[in-house]
Scaffold this motif. Structure first.
Motif, mmCIF file in Angstrom:
data_model
loop_
_atom_site.group_PDB
_atom_site.id
_atom_site.type_symbol
_atom_site.label_atom_id
_atom_site.label_comp_id
_atom_site.label_asym_id
_atom_site.label_seq_id
_atom_site.Cartn_x
_atom_site.Cartn_y
_atom_site.Cartn_z
ATOM 1 N N SER A 58 -5.260 6.173 -8.864
ATOM 2 C CA SER A 58 -5.755 4.917 -9.419
ATOM 3 C C SER A 58 -4.936 3.797 -8.817
ATOM 4 C CB SER A 58 -5.588 4.883 -10.937
ATOM 5 O OG SER A 58 -6.316 5.917 -11.538
ATOM 6 N N ILE A 59 -5.597 2.708 -8.490
ATOM 7 C CA ILE A 59 -4.888 1.557 -7.946
ATOM 8 C C ILE A 59 -4.407 0.702 -9.108
ATOM 9 C CG2 ILE A 59 -5.101 -0.536 -6.564
ATOM 10 C CD1 ILE A 59 -7.073 0.907 -4.794
ATOM 11 N N MET A 69 0.518 -2.897 0.465
ATOM 12 C CA MET A 69 -0.927 -2.796 0.625
ATOM 13 C C MET A 69 -1.562 -2.439 -0.717
ATOM 14 S SD MET A 69 -3.010 -0.190 3.085
ATOM 15 C CE MET A 69 -2.103 -0.731 4.498
ATOM 16 N N ALA A 70 -0.897 -1.569 -1.451
ATOM 17 C CA ALA A 70 -1.395 -1.146 -2.761
ATOM 18 C C ALA A 70 -0.245 -0.511 -3.531
ATOM 19 C CB ALA A 70 -2.522 -0.141 -2.599
ATOM 20 N N ILE A 71 -0.428 -0.468 -4.842
ATOM 21 C CA ILE A 71 0.457 0.303 -5.705
ATOM 22 C C ILE A 71 -0.456 1.266 -6.435
ATOM 23 C CG2 ILE A 71 2.054 0.239 -7.650
ATOM 24 C CD1 ILE A 71 2.867 -2.564 -6.739
ATOM 25 N N ILE A 72 -0.162 2.545 -6.295
ATOM 26 C CA ILE A 72 -1.079 3.559 -6.809
ATOM 27 C C ILE A 72 -0.335 4.544 -7.688
ATOM 28 C CG2 ILE A 72 -2.608 3.391 -4.820
ATOM 29 C CD1 ILE A 72 -1.318 5.951 -3.744
ATOM 30 N N ILE A 73 -1.097 5.257 -8.504
ATOM 31 C CA ILE A 73 -0.555 6.386 -9.254
ATOM 32 C C ILE A 73 -1.441 7.584 -8.944
ATOM 33 C CG2 ILE A 73 -1.803 5.769 -11.365
ATOM 34 C CD1 ILE A 73 0.591 7.013 -12.916
ATOM 35 N N ILE A 105 10.229 9.963 -5.027
ATOM 36 C CA ILE A 105 9.808 11.179 -4.329
ATOM 37 C C ILE A 105 11.066 11.969 -3.987
ATOM 38 C CG2 ILE A 105 8.666 12.152 -2.320
ATOM 39 C CD1 ILE A 105 7.072 9.566 -2.056
ATOM 40 N N VAL A 106 11.234 13.098 -4.632
ATOM 41 C CA VAL A 106 12.399 13.930 -4.362
ATOM 42 C C VAL A 106 12.183 14.704 -3.065
ATOM 43 C CG1 VAL A 106 13.824 15.821 -5.232
ATOM 44 C CG2 VAL A 106 12.908 14.123 -6.809
ATOM 45 N N ASN A 107 11.009 15.308 -2.948
ATOM 46 C CA ASN A 107 10.687 16.110 -1.780
ATOM 47 C C ASN A 107 9.321 15.672 -1.256
ATOM 48 O OD1 ASN A 107 10.000 18.084 0.066
ATOM 49 N ND2 ASN A 107 10.734 19.776 -1.207
ATOM 50 N N PRO A 108 9.222 15.215 -0.014
ATOM 51 C CA PRO A 108 7.926 14.754 0.495
ATOM 52 C C PRO A 108 6.888 15.870 0.628
ATOM 53 C CG PRO A 108 9.556 14.736 2.251
ATOM 54 C CD PRO A 108 10.272 15.064 0.982
ATOM 55 N N LEU A 109 7.325 17.120 0.581
ATOM 56 C CA LEU A 109 6.387 18.237 0.662
ATOM 57 C C LEU A 109 5.807 18.611 -0.696
ATOM 58 C CD1 LEU A 109 8.287 20.482 3.217
ATOM 59 C CD2 LEU A 109 6.442 18.850 3.641
ATOM 60 N N ASN A 110 6.422 18.135 -1.774
ATOM 61 C CA ASN A 110 5.936 18.428 -3.121
ATOM 62 C C ASN A 110 6.171 17.202 -3.984
ATOM 63 O OD1 ASN A 110 5.058 19.523 -5.471
ATOM 64 N ND2 ASN A 110 6.790 20.905 -5.739
ATOM 65 N N MET A 111 5.139 16.379 -4.126
ATOM 66 C CA MET A 111 5.317 15.093 -4.802
ATOM 67 C C MET A 111 5.209 15.169 -6.313
ATOM 68 S SD MET A 111 4.222 12.145 -2.369
ATOM 69 C CE MET A 111 3.046 11.559 -3.495
ATOM 70 N N VAL A 116 4.089 7.070 -9.277
ATOM 71 C CA VAL A 116 3.685 5.712 -8.909
ATOM 72 C C VAL A 116 4.272 5.411 -7.538
ATOM 73 C CG1 VAL A 116 3.823 3.268 -9.488
ATOM 74 C CG2 VAL A 116 3.585 4.969 -11.301
ATOM 75 N N LEU A 117 3.387 5.100 -6.591
ATOM 76 C CA LEU A 117 3.814 4.860 -5.214
ATOM 77 C C LEU A 117 3.467 3.456 -4.769
ATOM 78 C CD1 LEU A 117 2.559 8.149 -3.539
ATOM 79 C CD2 LEU A 117 4.885 7.588 -4.217
ATOM 80 N N ARG A 118 4.371 2.861 -4.025
ATOM 81 C CA ARG A 118 4.119 1.574 -3.380
ATOM 82 C C ARG A 118 3.761 1.876 -1.924
ATOM 83 N NH1 ARG A 118 8.865 1.493 -6.059
ATOM 84 N NH2 ARG A 118 10.007 1.625 -4.106
#
Length: 153
Positions: A58-59, A69-73, A105-111, A116-118
């Motif tokens: 969701s944005i 560009m966006a903040i998403i969850i 993000i602790v591990n980029p292979l397992n988020m 919530v990401l910018r």
């Protein structure tokens, strides 16, 4: 009526001409502004993906649209590569999302779920997959992130 009647008509005509000229200038300024906004909003629409029923995120409200560009969850477990592919049209730019969000993000292979990401804005030069230097820098950055985050077996 003589001279005073002609003088009034002439003043009225001059006044109407001024009003028409001012209206024309205002319309030109509005049309120019509309054209300017249309160009930049079209660029924005191309960059920002649209939500549909299959979207896994969701944005959220973006209070800093010049930086992000966006903040998403994200609602589901997804890879950071797919996030990069969604927003940057290529999976290789995931390191920039990770760097901006390494506090969540602790591990980029397992988020994980509900992260919530910018999504940072990147320059067109950086997003150019045809530029070998840009791609090499991005891949080197990815390698350094993976080497520092993932423990060797």
């Amino acid at each position: 009526m003589g001279k005073s009647g002609k003088s009034r008509r002439k003043k009225r005509t001059n006044s109407n001409t001024k009003h028409i000229f001012i209206l024309f200038v205002v319309l030109c300024v509005l049309a120019g502004g509309y054209y300017y906004l249309k160009i930049y909003s079209h660029e924005e629409a191309v960059v920002n993906p649209t939500l549909d029923e299959t979207a896994q995120y969701s944005i959220l409200e973006n209070s800093d649209s010049s930086k992000y560009m966006a903040i998403i969850i994200y609602r589901d477990n997804v890879s950071i590569n797919s996030i990069s592919s969604t927003f940057y049209k290529s999976e290789i730019f995931w390191p920039y999302i990770y760097i901006e969000n390494k506090d969540v993000i602790v591990n980029p292979l397992n988020m994980g779920r509900d992260v919530v990401l910018r999504i940072p804005r990147l320059s067109d030069e950086l997003l150019n997959t045809n530029d070998t230097a840009s791609v090499r820098i991005t891949k080197d950055l990815a390698d350094s992130i993976l080497n520092s985050v993932i423990e060797p077996i």
